[in-house]
Design a protein around this motif. Structure first.
Motif, mmCIF file in Angstrom:
data_model
loop_
_atom_site.group_PDB
_atom_site.id
_atom_site.type_symbol
_atom_site.label_atom_id
_atom_site.label_comp_id
_atom_site.label_asym_id
_atom_site.label_seq_id
_atom_site.Cartn_x
_atom_site.Cartn_y
_atom_site.Cartn_z
ATOM 1 N N PHE A 31 0.958 -1.144 0.158
ATOM 2 C CA PHE A 31 -0.091 -0.055 -0.342
ATOM 3 C C PHE A 31 0.711 1.366 0.049
ATOM 4 C CE2 PHE A 31 -2.828 -3.627 2.137
ATOM 5 C CZ PHE A 31 -3.609 -2.882 1.112
ATOM 6 N N LEU A 32 1.221 2.124 -0.854
ATOM 7 C CA LEU A 32 1.810 3.489 -0.937
ATOM 8 C C LEU A 32 0.860 4.695 -1.239
ATOM 9 C CD1 LEU A 32 4.563 4.414 -1.820
ATOM 10 C CD2 LEU A 32 3.896 4.041 -4.400
ATOM 11 N N LEU A 33 0.866 5.209 -0.045
ATOM 12 C CA LEU A 33 0.395 6.191 0.947
ATOM 13 C C LEU A 33 0.854 7.422 0.841
ATOM 14 C CD1 LEU A 33 -1.275 4.307 3.682
ATOM 15 C CD2 LEU A 33 -1.947 4.607 1.839
ATOM 16 N N CYS A 34 -0.224 8.098 0.002
ATOM 17 C CA CYS A 34 0.623 9.422 -0.548
ATOM 18 C C CYS A 34 0.550 10.777 0.557
ATOM 19 C CB CYS A 34 0.522 10.183 -1.861
ATOM 20 S SG CYS A 34 0.897 8.744 -3.213
ATOM 21 N N GLY A 35 0.018 10.622 1.593
ATOM 22 C CA GLY A 35 -0.176 11.588 2.598
ATOM 23 C C GLY A 35 -1.416 12.059 3.234
ATOM 24 N N ASP A 36 -1.998 12.697 4.035
ATOM 25 C CA ASP A 36 -3.086 13.522 4.419
ATOM 26 C C ASP A 36 -3.691 11.976 5.169
ATOM 27 O OD1 ASP A 36 -2.115 15.614 4.026
ATOM 28 O OD2 ASP A 36 -3.694 16.189 2.477
ATOM 29 N N PHE A 37 -3.081 11.320 5.479
ATOM 30 C CA PHE A 37 -3.983 10.329 6.486
ATOM 31 C C PHE A 37 -4.651 10.662 7.461
ATOM 32 C CE2 PHE A 37 0.457 10.091 6.537
ATOM 33 C CZ PHE A 37 1.172 8.732 5.193
ATOM 34 N N LEU A 38 -4.353 10.553 8.969
ATOM 35 C CA LEU A 38 -5.781 11.164 9.783
ATOM 36 C C LEU A 38 -6.531 12.894 9.514
ATOM 37 C CD1 LEU A 38 -4.052 9.868 12.452
ATOM 38 C CD2 LEU A 38 -5.410 8.380 10.910
ATOM 39 N N ASN A 39 -5.814 13.350 9.703
ATOM 40 C CA ASN A 39 -6.766 15.227 9.875
ATOM 41 C C ASN A 39 -7.375 15.454 8.613
ATOM 42 O OD1 ASN A 39 -6.248 15.427 13.049
ATOM 43 N ND2 ASN A 39 -4.171 15.276 12.344
ATOM 44 N N VAL A 69 4.913 8.619 2.546
ATOM 45 C CA VAL A 69 5.142 9.869 2.672
ATOM 46 C C VAL A 69 4.072 10.979 3.584
ATOM 47 C CG1 VAL A 69 6.241 10.052 0.503
ATOM 48 C CG2 VAL A 69 4.294 10.410 0.632
ATOM 49 N N ARG A 70 4.903 12.008 3.836
ATOM 50 C CA ARG A 70 3.984 12.829 4.993
ATOM 51 C C ARG A 70 3.409 13.842 4.033
ATOM 52 N NH1 ARG A 70 6.271 16.226 9.063
ATOM 53 N NH2 ARG A 70 5.417 17.788 9.922
ATOM 54 N N GLY A 71 2.177 14.087 4.518
ATOM 55 C CA GLY A 71 0.845 14.950 3.417
ATOM 56 C C GLY A 71 1.155 16.262 4.156
ATOM 57 N N ASN A 72 0.281 17.355 3.754
ATOM 58 C CA ASN A 72 0.558 18.596 4.185
ATOM 59 C C ASN A 72 0.013 18.668 5.855
ATOM 60 O OD1 ASN A 72 -1.150 18.859 2.318
ATOM 61 N ND2 ASN A 72 -1.812 21.039 2.739
ATOM 62 N N CYS A 73 -0.752 18.074 5.597
ATOM 63 C CA CYS A 73 -2.029 18.573 6.989
ATOM 64 C C CYS A 73 -1.733 16.842 8.045
ATOM 65 C CB CYS A 73 -3.345 17.115 6.309
ATOM 66 S SG CYS A 73 -4.452 18.619 5.650
ATOM 67 N N LEU A 87 6.151 10.548 8.201
ATOM 68 C CA LEU A 87 7.104 12.383 8.715
ATOM 69 C C LEU A 87 7.845 12.312 6.943
ATOM 70 C CD1 LEU A 87 6.839 12.289 12.082
ATOM 71 C CD2 LEU A 87 5.241 13.155 10.562
ATOM 72 N N SER A 88 8.352 10.954 6.189
ATOM 73 C CA SER A 88 9.224 11.086 4.832
ATOM 74 C C SER A 88 8.977 12.465 3.594
ATOM 75 C CB SER A 88 9.482 10.343 4.540
ATOM 76 O OG SER A 88 10.682 9.778 5.417
ATOM 77 N N ILE A 107 10.151 5.243 -9.327
ATOM 78 C CA ILE A 107 9.198 5.343 -8.560
ATOM 79 C C ILE A 107 9.343 6.502 -7.899
ATOM 80 C CG2 ILE A 107 6.893 4.846 -8.138
ATOM 81 C CD1 ILE A 107 6.659 2.134 -9.104
ATOM 82 N N PHE A 108 9.583 7.778 -7.887
ATOM 83 C CA PHE A 108 9.369 8.554 -7.021
ATOM 84 C C PHE A 108 8.084 9.533 -6.373
ATOM 85 C CE2 PHE A 108 9.358 13.286 -5.600
ATOM 86 C CZ PHE A 108 10.927 13.036 -4.554
ATOM 87 N N VAL A 109 7.670 9.182 -4.889
ATOM 88 C CA VAL A 109 6.373 9.396 -4.188
ATOM 89 C C VAL A 109 6.813 10.630 -3.180
ATOM 90 C CG1 VAL A 109 4.759 8.834 -2.820
ATOM 91 C CG2 VAL A 109 5.954 7.114 -4.348
ATOM 92 N N HIS A 110 5.744 11.657 -3.762
ATOM 93 C CA HIS A 110 5.642 12.881 -2.658
ATOM 94 C C HIS A 110 4.348 12.849 -2.346
ATOM 95 C CE1 HIS A 110 5.613 15.602 -5.311
ATOM 96 N NE2 HIS A 110 5.439 15.177 -6.490
ATOM 97 N N HIS A 111 3.674 13.968 -1.793
ATOM 98 C CA HIS A 111 2.581 14.430 -1.371
ATOM 99 C C HIS A 111 1.983 15.046 -2.618
ATOM 100 C CE1 HIS A 111 -1.291 14.786 0.697
ATOM 101 N NE2 HIS A 111 -0.928 15.972 1.049
ATOM 102 N N GLY A 112 2.569 16.211 -3.090
ATOM 103 C CA GLY A 112 1.909 17.421 -4.383
ATOM 104 C C GLY A 112 2.679 18.643 -3.935
ATOM 105 N N HIS A 113 2.696 18.642 -1.868
ATOM 106 C CA HIS A 113 2.730 20.288 -1.524
ATOM 107 C C HIS A 113 3.837 21.320 -2.038
ATOM 108 C CE1 HIS A 113 3.764 18.086 1.988
ATOM 109 N NE2 HIS A 113 4.040 19.067 2.062
#
Length: 193
Positions: A31-39, A69-73, A87-88, A107-113
């Motif tokens: 599972f590749l998660l691109c951030g903003d998990f909980l909030n 990876v870490r999202g902005n939230c 938190l990466s 494959i380069f993964v980041h949240h996008g912000h």
């Protein structure tokens, strides 16, 4: 190998449950998660089924198969709830590939912000797959020698595709197919390599 790409959960337990259950029979390896998990963030309404504790519990049950990876939230408080590093700012995967493949296996993964396409073009070799979330808008395109995938959001979509995620299928010859899917398992668009 099958990778399920999920982004922008924003604490929506029922949407996460649906996204996972809809592809469970295919048994994703990762599972590749691109951030903003909980909030949900200050600019978004609360998503349906907002339950950060139960969402964290479900994610923790999958921790052996999560890369993210870490999202902005996301913040240190989220890390206190999650049993895997979250938190990466970015991560990179390398999948096997054969000479002559259009995708080079990176494959380069980041949240996008944090990083824009100009930066990514200067950093990454041609044929890299760049995965991001953040915008809640699906993307599956090739531009300037890179391939871009945004799986959209499983909880707060901001495009006509609705609640979405993505699948990446690979074998010993490299990435074979990338698909954008609704969280209930329908393929919306795909690209074969």
């Amino acid at each position: 190998m099958l990778i399920q790409v999920i982004s922008d959960i924003h604490g929506s337990l029922p949407d996460l449950q649906t996204a996972i259950a809809s592809f469970a029979d295919r048994k994703p390896d990762l599972f590749l998660l691109c951030g903003d998990f909980l909030n949900h963030g200050p600019r978004n309404d609360l998503p349906a089924g907002y339950d950060t504790k139960a969402t964290a519990t479900l994610l923790n049950e999958l921790k052996e198969k999560i890369l993210c990876v870490r999202g902005n939230c996301d913040s240190e408080v989220d890390q206190m709830m999650l049993d895997f590093p979250c938190l990466s700012a970015y991560t990179t995967l390398f999948l096997p590939t054969k000479a002559g493949q259009k995708l080079n296996g990176r494959i380069f993964v980041h949240h996008g912000h944090l990083y824009d396409r100009t930066q990514l073009r200067s950093w990454l070799p041609r044929g890299s797959l760049v995965i991001s979330g953040h915008t809640h808008v699906t993307v599956l395109e090739e531009a300037d020698g890179l391939f871009y995938l945004n799986p959209g959001s499983i909880s707060i979509p901001k495009c006509g595709d609705g609640k979405t995620c993505a699948l990446i299928e690979s074998d010993s010859h490299g990435i074979r197919k990338v698909s954008l899917c609704s969280i209930d398992g329908k393929t919306l668009r795909s690209r074969s390599f």
